[in-house]
Scaffold this motif. Sequence first.
Motif, PDB file in Angstrom:
ATOM      1  N   THR A 182      50.080  35.944  43.337  1.00  0.00           N
ATOM      2  CA  THR A 182      49.993  34.561  42.885  1.00  0.00           C
ATOM      3  C   THR A 182      50.571  33.597  43.913  1.00  0.00           C
ATOM      4  OG1 THR A 182      50.111  35.270  40.583  1.00  0.00           O
ATOM      5  CG2 THR A 182      50.639  32.976  41.023  1.00  0.00           C
ATOM      6  N   LEU A 183      51.609  34.007  44.620  1.00  0.00           N
ATOM      7  CA  LEU A 183      52.213  33.136  45.633  1.00  0.00           C
ATOM      8  C   LEU A 183      51.247  32.825  46.758  1.00  0.00           C
ATOM      9  CD1 LEU A 183      55.799  34.650  45.899  1.00  0.00           C
ATOM     10  CD2 LEU A 183      55.139  32.453  44.888  1.00  0.00           C
ATOM     11  N   ALA A 184      50.510  33.809  47.229  1.00  0.00           N
ATOM     12  CA  ALA A 184      49.522  33.628  48.296  1.00  0.00           C
ATOM     13  C   ALA A 184      48.733  34.921  48.458  1.00  0.00           C
ATOM     14  CB  ALA A 184      50.200  33.270  49.609  1.00  0.00           C
ATOM     15  N   HIS A 185      47.442  34.793  48.727  1.00  0.00           N
ATOM     16  CA  HIS A 185      46.584  35.954  48.923  1.00  0.00           C
ATOM     17  C   HIS A 185      45.315  35.532  49.652  1.00  0.00           C
ATOM     18  CE1 HIS A 185      45.245  34.113  45.144  1.00  0.00           C
ATOM     19  NE2 HIS A 185      44.043  34.502  45.513  1.00  0.00           N
ATOM     20  N   TYR A 186      44.558  36.510  50.100  1.00  0.00           N
ATOM     21  CA  TYR A 186      43.270  36.235  50.721  1.00  0.00           C
ATOM     22  C   TYR A 186      42.272  35.912  49.628  1.00  0.00           C
ATOM     23  CZ  TYR A 186      45.328  37.577  55.046  1.00  0.00           C
ATOM     24  OH  TYR A 186      46.150  37.606  56.133  1.00  0.00           O
ATOM     25  N   LYS A 187      41.503  34.847  49.826  1.00  0.00           N
ATOM     26  CA  LYS A 187      40.602  34.330  48.794  1.00  0.00           C
ATOM     27  C   LYS A 187      39.667  35.391  48.232  1.00  0.00           C
ATOM     28  CE  LYS A 187      40.505  29.657  50.643  1.00  0.00           C
ATOM     29  NZ  LYS A 187      39.680  28.637  51.315  1.00  0.00           N
ATOM     30  N   GLU A 188      39.174  36.250  49.065  1.00  0.00           N
ATOM     31  CA  GLU A 188      38.202  37.259  48.623  1.00  0.00           C
ATOM     32  C   GLU A 188      38.849  38.535  48.090  1.00  0.00           C
ATOM     33  OE1 GLU A 188      35.006  36.402  48.452  1.00  0.00           O
ATOM     34  OE2 GLU A 188      35.582  34.482  49.298  1.00  0.00           O
ATOM     35  N   ALA A 189      40.166  38.591  48.087  1.00  0.00           N
ATOM     36  CA  ALA A 189      40.863  39.813  47.659  1.00  0.00           C
ATOM     37  C   ALA A 189      40.931  39.914  46.143  1.00  0.00           C
ATOM     38  CB  ALA A 189      42.276  39.836  48.234  1.00  0.00           C
ATOM     39  N   ILE A 190      40.936  41.147  45.693  1.00  0.00           N
ATOM     40  CA  ILE A 190      41.170  41.460  44.282  1.00  0.00           C
ATOM     41  C   ILE A 190      42.592  41.989  44.190  1.00  0.00           C
ATOM     42  CG2 ILE A 190      40.557  43.024  42.396  1.00  0.00           C
ATOM     43  CD1 ILE A 190      37.729  43.142  43.582  1.00  0.00           C
ATOM     44  N   ASN A 191      43.320  41.559  43.180  1.00  0.00           N
ATOM     45  CA  ASN A 191      44.675  42.058  42.990  1.00  0.00           C
ATOM     46  C   ASN A 191      44.634  43.292  42.099  1.00  0.00           C
ATOM     47  OD1 ASN A 191      47.589  41.173  41.167  1.00  0.00           O
ATOM     48  ND2 ASN A 191      47.581  41.980  43.222  1.00  0.00           N
ATOM     49  N   LEU A 192      45.081  44.404  42.635  1.00  0.00           N
ATOM     50  CA  LEU A 192      45.197  45.651  41.884  1.00  0.00           C
ATOM     51  C   LEU A 192      46.535  46.269  42.276  1.00  0.00           C
ATOM     52  CD1 LEU A 192      43.793  47.641  39.943  1.00  0.00           C
ATOM     53  CD2 LEU A 192      42.884  48.797  41.958  1.00  0.00           C
ATOM     54  N   PRO A 193      47.611  45.854  41.589  1.00  0.00           N
ATOM     55  CA  PRO A 193      48.946  46.339  41.950  1.00  0.00           C
ATOM     56  C   PRO A 193      49.008  47.867  42.002  1.00  0.00           C
ATOM     57  CG  PRO A 193      49.106  44.589  40.333  1.00  0.00           C
ATOM     58  CD  PRO A 193      47.654  44.966  40.436  1.00  0.00           C
ATOM     59  N   LEU A 194      49.780  48.363  42.939  1.00  0.00           N
ATOM     60  CA  LEU A 194      49.899  49.811  43.133  1.00  0.00           C
ATOM     61  C   LEU A 194      50.211  50.527  41.828  1.00  0.00           C
ATOM     62  CD1 LEU A 194      50.027  52.349  44.854  1.00  0.00           C
ATOM     63  CD2 LEU A 194      52.397  51.764  45.399  1.00  0.00           C
ATOM     64  N   ASN A 195      51.116  49.995  41.037  1.00  0.00           N
ATOM     65  CA  ASN A 195      51.507  50.687  39.808  1.00  0.00           C
ATOM     66  C   ASN A 195      50.380  50.743  38.765  1.00  0.00           C
ATOM     67  OD1 ASN A 195      51.887  47.861  39.396  1.00  0.00           O
ATOM     68  ND2 ASN A 195      53.172  48.300  37.621  1.00  0.00           N
ATOM     69  N   LEU A 196      49.306  49.981  38.968  1.00  0.00           N
ATOM     70  CA  LEU A 196      48.173  49.997  38.042  1.00  0.00           C
ATOM     71  C   LEU A 196      46.918  50.611  38.664  1.00  0.00           C
ATOM     72  CD1 LEU A 196      48.569  46.417  36.514  1.00  0.00           C
ATOM     73  CD2 LEU A 196      49.321  48.591  35.543  1.00  0.00           C
ATOM     74  N   THR A 197      47.015  51.069  39.904  1.00  0.00           N
ATOM     75  CA  THR A 197      45.838  51.552  40.622  1.00  0.00           C
ATOM     76  C   THR A 197      45.143  52.694  39.886  1.00  0.00           C
ATOM     77  OG1 THR A 197      46.751  50.856  42.733  1.00  0.00           O
ATOM     78  CG2 THR A 197      45.021  52.507  42.815  1.00  0.00           C
ATOM     79  N   TRP A 198      45.890  53.676  39.476  1.00  0.00           N
ATOM     80  CA  TRP A 198      45.290  54.828  38.799  1.00  0.00           C
ATOM     81  C   TRP A 198      44.646  54.402  37.477  1.00  0.00           C
ATOM     82  CZ3 TRP A 198      44.493  59.520  40.782  1.00  0.00           C
ATOM     83  CH2 TRP A 198      44.070  60.529  39.922  1.00  0.00           C
ATOM     84  N   LEU A 199      45.335  53.589  36.719  1.00  0.00           N
ATOM     85  CA  LEU A 199      44.871  53.166  35.402  1.00  0.00           C
ATOM     86  C   LEU A 199      43.637  52.278  35.473  1.00  0.00           C
ATOM     87  CD1 LEU A 199      45.508  53.074  32.324  1.00  0.00           C
ATOM     88  CD2 LEU A 199      46.875  51.052  32.812  1.00  0.00           C
ATOM     89  N   LYS A 200      43.593  51.341  36.423  1.00  0.00           N
ATOM     90  CA  LYS A 200      42.519  50.344  36.470  1.00  0.00           C
ATOM     91  C   LYS A 200      41.413  50.648  37.480  1.00  0.00           C
ATOM     92  CE  LYS A 200      44.792  46.433  34.459  1.00  0.00           C
ATOM     93  NZ  LYS A 200      44.848  44.979  34.467  1.00  0.00           N
ATOM     94  N   SER A 201      41.497  51.767  38.144  1.00  0.00           N
ATOM     95  CA  SER A 201      40.478  52.083  39.142  1.00  0.00           C
ATOM     96  C   SER A 201      39.087  52.238  38.533  1.00  0.00           C
ATOM     97  CB  SER A 201      40.850  53.342  39.919  1.00  0.00           C
ATOM     98  OG  SER A 201      40.894  54.450  39.035  1.00  0.00           O
ATOM     99  N   SER A 202      39.008  52.520  37.251  1.00  0.00           N
ATOM    100  CA  SER A 202      37.699  52.655  36.600  1.00  0.00           C
ATOM    101  C   SER A 202      36.930  51.337  36.580  1.00  0.00           C
ATOM    102  CB  SER A 202      37.868  53.183  35.172  1.00  0.00           C
ATOM    103  OG  SER A 202      38.604  52.265  34.393  1.00  0.00           O
ATOM    104  N   LEU A 203      37.610  50.238  36.844  1.00  0.00           N
ATOM    105  CA  LEU A 203      36.954  48.925  36.899  1.00  0.00           C
ATOM    106  C   LEU A 203      36.281  48.671  38.249  1.00  0.00           C
ATOM    107  CD1 LEU A 203      39.794  46.828  35.212  1.00  0.00           C
ATOM    108  CD2 LEU A 203      37.714  47.714  34.136  1.00  0.00           C
ATOM    109  N   LEU A 204      36.541  49.550  39.217  1.00  0.00           N
ATOM    110  CA  LEU A 204      35.992  49.377  40.568  1.00  0.00           C
ATOM    111  C   LEU A 204      34.665  50.115  40.721  1.00  0.00           C
ATOM    112  CD1 LEU A 204      39.280  49.939  42.623  1.00  0.00           C
ATOM    113  CD2 LEU A 204      38.261  47.763  41.914  1.00  0.00           C
ATOM    114  N   ASN A 205      33.885  49.684  41.706  1.00  0.00           N
ATOM    115  CA  ASN A 205      32.591  50.268  42.005  1.00  0.00           C
ATOM    116  C   ASN A 205      32.754  51.362  43.068  1.00  0.00           C
ATOM    117  OD1 ASN A 205      29.999  50.859  42.897  1.00  0.00           O
ATOM    118  ND2 ASN A 205      29.344  48.738  42.928  1.00  0.00           N
TER     119      ASN A 205
END
Length: 93
Positions: free
Chosen positions: A21-44
């Motif tokens: 939220t403080l700053a990021h690349y406009k085209e980036a998706i935020n997928l915090p490391l601690n949620l990577t395993w859980l939310k990876s099913s949302l990725l292509n």
Amino acid sequence: VAGFLSSGAQLLDVRTEQEFTLAHYKEAINLPLNLTWLKSSLLNKDTVYITYSVTEERAKAAAFLLAEQGFQAYALQTGLNALPGEVADFFTV
């Protein structure tokens, strides 16, 4: 990195939501490391992912977790500083 991005790769910011939220690349998706395993099913699985964080440790861990699930994922080796200048132009605060 620029070659992957021009070929359709997706930047994954694996920092915390607060850091993103403080700053990021406009085209980036935020997928915090601690949620990577859980939310990876949302990725292509047909998309190449480039993970990044402030340092390479989180990015490497996220890329490993994604690769274990069958994704093609790469980590920036020197953290945010590894992104080329032309990508840095798309940084948003």
